[in-house]
Design a protein around this motif. Structure first.
Motif, mmCIF file in Angstrom:
data_model
loop_
_atom_site.group_PDB
_atom_site.id
_atom_site.type_symbol
_atom_site.label_atom_id
_atom_site.label_comp_id
_atom_site.label_asym_id
_atom_site.label_seq_id
_atom_site.Cartn_x
_atom_site.Cartn_y
_atom_site.Cartn_z
ATOM 1 N N ASN A 155 0.835 -1.195 0.000
ATOM 2 C CA ASN A 155 0.000 0.000 0.000
ATOM 3 C C ASN A 155 0.874 1.252 0.000
ATOM 4 O OD1 ASN A 155 -1.944 1.892 0.293
ATOM 5 N ND2 ASN A 155 -2.737 1.155 2.247
ATOM 6 N N LYS B 242 -0.259 4.239 3.004
ATOM 7 C CA LYS B 242 -0.678 3.659 4.280
ATOM 8 C C LYS B 242 -0.974 4.759 5.296
ATOM 9 C CE LYS B 242 4.086 2.978 5.842
ATOM 10 N NZ LYS B 242 5.098 1.992 6.262
ATOM 11 N N TYR C 50 -8.470 2.902 6.190
ATOM 12 C CA TYR C 50 -7.329 1.993 6.229
ATOM 13 C C TYR C 50 -6.119 2.586 5.520
ATOM 14 C CZ TYR C 50 -11.181 -1.253 7.200
ATOM 15 O OH TYR C 50 -12.291 -1.863 7.715
ATOM 16 N N PHE D 260 -6.356 0.063 0.233
ATOM 17 C CA PHE D 260 -7.013 -0.837 1.184
ATOM 18 C C PHE D 260 -8.504 -0.500 1.294
ATOM 19 C CE2 PHE D 260 -3.086 -2.018 4.006
ATOM 20 C CZ PHE D 260 -2.470 -2.573 2.892
ATOM 21 N N VAL E 55 -5.606 -4.358 9.590
ATOM 22 C CA VAL E 55 -4.436 -3.770 8.944
ATOM 23 C C VAL E 55 -3.300 -3.846 9.954
ATOM 24 C CG1 VAL E 55 -3.409 -1.709 7.940
ATOM 25 C CG2 VAL E 55 -5.823 -2.231 7.505
ATOM 26 N N LEU F 71 -3.167 -6.141 4.611
ATOM 27 C CA LEU F 71 -4.620 -6.126 4.734
ATOM 28 C C LEU F 71 -5.130 -7.562 4.808
ATOM 29 C CD1 LEU F 71 -7.354 -4.586 4.614
ATOM 30 C CD2 LEU F 71 -7.214 -4.795 2.111
ATOM 31 N N ILE G 136 -3.505 -9.337 -0.732
ATOM 32 C CA ILE G 136 -4.291 -9.348 0.493
ATOM 33 C C ILE G 136 -4.284 -10.763 1.066
ATOM 34 C CG2 ILE G 136 -5.801 -7.487 -0.303
ATOM 35 C CD1 ILE G 136 -7.969 -9.660 -0.728
#
Length: 253
Positions: free
Chosen positions: A17, A20, A73, A77, A104, A109, A167
């Motif tokens: 990500n 984040k 998130y 995400f 998270v 995730l 994920i």
């Protein structure tokens, strides 16, 4: 292909990500008193009855599983969570009935899924154009003897080749009813992974076409990677000394 910044496309490098959320609730590895406590560990290895010879016998710490994350998130995400919840609603399933919690932790995730809805969730993640998690790289087993009522966990690692995202799905089952639906019909490459998880942890994947042991002999008793499995072993002679089998030494469990 990497772009000028060295990332793999618009969604970041290797599915990480890029945006984040570093809020206090979502800082990786900073659980403190948050999360879910499943046991108190004393000593370096959790030994009891004086079996800890590590020198850390006075160490006491709380063993916790990460708790549910709070919105937002961060980055993609939220996009994945929104698309998954919307797609489930379109199929007549309330997201809260299928998704136990969304975690998270350590910039990863994870959706914790109720086992009776695992097949529908996995098929949705694979087929929805906005999600397209085409590849399941396997399933891992975990045994938490102190996580009462859900001692056995199966963790699936899903990758989207289309969107370059990664994920996880996590499903739990009790020792007394170790059944989880097989994902073979959705991700056929899970065939041998489910067999290995069954072999070592005793998780029964309902609907698997040939759920047999894959590493241990067919007549092996028990599941060797469960935390409560006895060590066993045979005595070993080393330079004239007889070293007893592990199950006859001091207890480290």
């Amino acid at each position: 292909m990497s772009d000028a910044n060295g990332t793999n496309g618009a969604n970041g490098s290797n599915g990480v990500n890029p945006e984040k959320d570093l809020s206090a609730e979502n800082l990786p590895g900073q659980r403190g008193q948050g999360g879910e406590e499943i046991r108190i560990q004393r000593g370096m290895f959790g030994a009891n009855a004086g079996g800890d010879t590590s020198g850390y016998g006075g160490l006491v710490r709380s063993v916790r599983l990460p708790g549910p994350a709070t919105r937002p998130y961060g980055g993609w995400f939220d996009e994945v969570a929104d698309e998954l919840e919307g797609a489930l609603e379109e199929q007549g399933l309330l997201p809260g009935n299928a998704i136990e919690k969304t975690v998270v932790d350590r910039d990863e995730l994870t959706f914790h899924i109720e086992r009776e809805h695992l097949l529908l969730v996995a098929r949705t993640l694979r087929d929805d154009p906005a999600l397209r998690f085409e590849l399941c790289t396997g399933v891992s087993g975990v045994h938490y003897p102190n996580d009462k009522g859900r001692e056995l966990h199966a963790v699936y690692h899903l990758r989207s080749i289309t969107h370059n995202r990664l994920i996880r799905l996590e499903v739990s089952a009790p020792d007394s009813d170790p059944h989880i639906p097989s994902l073979f019909s959705v991700y056929p490459t899970n065939d041998w992974h489910e067999r290995e998880t069954y072999d070592f942890f005793g998780i029964v994947f309902d609907g698997h076409p040939a759920l047999t042991r894959i590493m241990m002999p067919d007549d092996w008793q028990g599941f060797p990677q469960r935390k409560d499995y006895p060590l066993g072993g045979i005595p070993v002679e080393y330079k004239g000394a007889q070293i007893p089998a592990p199950d006859q030494r001091r207890s480290y469990s």
